[in-house]
Design an enzyme around this catalytic site. Structure first.
Site, short mmCIF file in Angstrom:
data_model
loop_
_atom_site.label_atom_id
_atom_site.label_comp_id
_atom_site.label_asym_id
_atom_site.label_seq_id
_atom_site.Cartn_x
_atom_site.Cartn_y
_atom_site.Cartn_z
N ASP A 88 29.74 72.02 -74.05
CA ASP A 88 31.05 72.54 -73.70
C ASP A 88 31.40 73.69 -74.67
O ASP A 88 30.91 74.79 -74.50
CB ASP A 88 32.04 71.37 -73.77
N ASP A 113 32.51 60.19 -70.18
CA ASP A 113 33.70 59.35 -70.13
C ASP A 113 35.01 60.13 -70.13
O ASP A 113 35.07 61.31 -70.51
CB ASP A 113 33.74 58.43 -71.36
N VAL A 158 34.84 66.48 -66.32
CA VAL A 158 34.02 65.66 -65.42
C VAL A 158 33.70 64.31 -66.05
O VAL A 158 33.66 64.18 -67.28
CB VAL A 158 32.71 66.38 -65.03
N GLU A 179 21.69 65.68 -74.65
CA GLU A 179 23.15 65.69 -74.69
C GLU A 179 23.69 65.59 -73.27
O GLU A 179 23.03 66.02 -72.31
CB GLU A 179 23.59 66.99 -75.38
N ASP A 180 24.86 65.03 -73.11
CA ASP A 180 25.44 64.92 -71.77
C ASP A 180 25.98 66.25 -71.27
O ASP A 180 25.71 66.66 -70.15
CB ASP A 180 26.52 63.82 -71.72
P1 IMP Z 1 31.46 70.40 -77.37
O1 IMP Z 1 31.31 70.03 -78.81
O2 IMP Z 1 32.79 71.02 -77.08
O3 IMP Z 1 30.31 71.20 -76.81
O4 IMP Z 1 31.58 69.08 -76.55
C1 IMP Z 1 30.65 68.17 -76.58
C2 IMP Z 1 31.14 66.80 -76.22
O5 IMP Z 1 32.44 66.77 -75.63
C3 IMP Z 1 30.24 66.28 -75.15
O6 IMP Z 1 29.11 65.69 -75.73
C4 IMP Z 1 31.12 65.31 -74.42
O7 IMP Z 1 31.04 64.05 -75.07
C5 IMP Z 1 32.50 65.88 -74.56
N1 IMP Z 1 32.89 66.60 -73.32
C6 IMP Z 1 33.00 67.93 -73.14
N2 IMP Z 1 33.36 68.24 -71.89
C7 IMP Z 1 33.47 67.07 -71.23
C8 IMP Z 1 33.79 66.71 -69.87
O8 IMP Z 1 34.05 67.53 -68.97
N3 IMP Z 1 33.78 65.39 -69.59
C9 IMP Z 1 33.48 64.42 -70.50
N4 IMP Z 1 33.16 64.72 -71.78
C10 IMP Z 1 33.16 66.03 -72.15
MG MG Z 2 28.70 63.68 -75.93
#
Ligand code: IMP
Ligand code: MG
Length: 184
Positions: free
Chosen positions: A107, A163, A157, A103-104
């Site tokens: 969050d 992106d 970021v 995963e990138d």
């Molecule tokens: P989560 O489900 O909130 O953990 O977020 C996961 C997805 O949100 C990541 O795989 C990213 O694609 C996107 N994301 C979360 N934070 C960032 C950021 O700072 N920059 C770009 N994409 C983000």
């Molecule tokens: Mg992602």
């Protein structure tokens, strides 16, 4: 680095290309030691994973194969909608496999909490979460990475696959955008 219209939108560099490569080498060694002889399946979460995954599998040099899944929760904004949907599903049976999720960024944890459950219902044997970036300050789900490249502060970021509005994925480092970019 050549001049580019992308670079002009970057306020500051958080993690340089050199820092990413150095950390990747360490992560590759760690994964190799953990998974040697286990024929793991690298599962990339599209689209953000694609740059990281390409580099990670090449530094790791494991006998392994790869698969992708596309999940979305972000509708082109900087805040998660909380709802995760599968935009492109697994194309193979993962029963009994050791899965390395790539995963990138981790969050809120919504995406990976969903994915972990989903893979278990599909018969995965063991799930290991590898993320390039970890933003623990924003976590709302009880999810931790097994291996993470860098911990980042609560800032949006871009670069190295990440992106904003589908752009900036091709910046080779991790950076923060100028505030005016979001106001466009
Ligand atoms: P989560 O489900 O909130 O953990 O977020 C996961 C997805 O949100 C990541 O795989 C990213 O694609 C996107 N994301 C979360 N934070 C960032 C950021 O700072 N920059 C770009 N994409 C983000
Ligand atoms: Mg992602």
């Amino acid at each position: 680095m050549q001049k580019s219209e992308l670079q002009a939108d970057i306020l500051k560099v958080l993690i340089t290309e050199e820092e990413i490569q150095a950390r990747l080498n360490e992560m590759g060694t760690e994964l190799y030691d953990r998974f040697e002889g286990k024929n793991p399946l690298f599962l990339g979460v599209l689209k953000g994973c694609f740059v990281f995954m390409a580099d990670l599998i090449r530094v790791t040099q494991l006998k392994s194969d790869l698969e992708f899944i596309a999940l979305s929760s972000y509708q082109n904004a900087t805040e998660s909608s909380g709802r995760v949907k599968i935009a492109h599903d697994l194309q193979q049976d993962i029963t009994g496999r050791d899965i390395i999720i790539v995963e990138d960024i981790l969050d809120s944890g919504n995406t990976l909490a969903f994915l972990k459950d989903y893979l278990l219902t599909k018969g995965a044997k063991e799930i290991t979460i590898v993320t390039l970036l970890d933003k623990p300050s924003r976590r709302t789900k009880a999810i931790t990475a097994d291996l993470s490249g860098f911990t980042v502060p609560d800032e949006f970021v871009v670069g190295y696959g990440l992106d904003y509005g589908q752009q900036y994925r091709n910046i080779p480092y991790i950076g923060v955008l100028k505030p005016e970019v979001y106001q466009k």
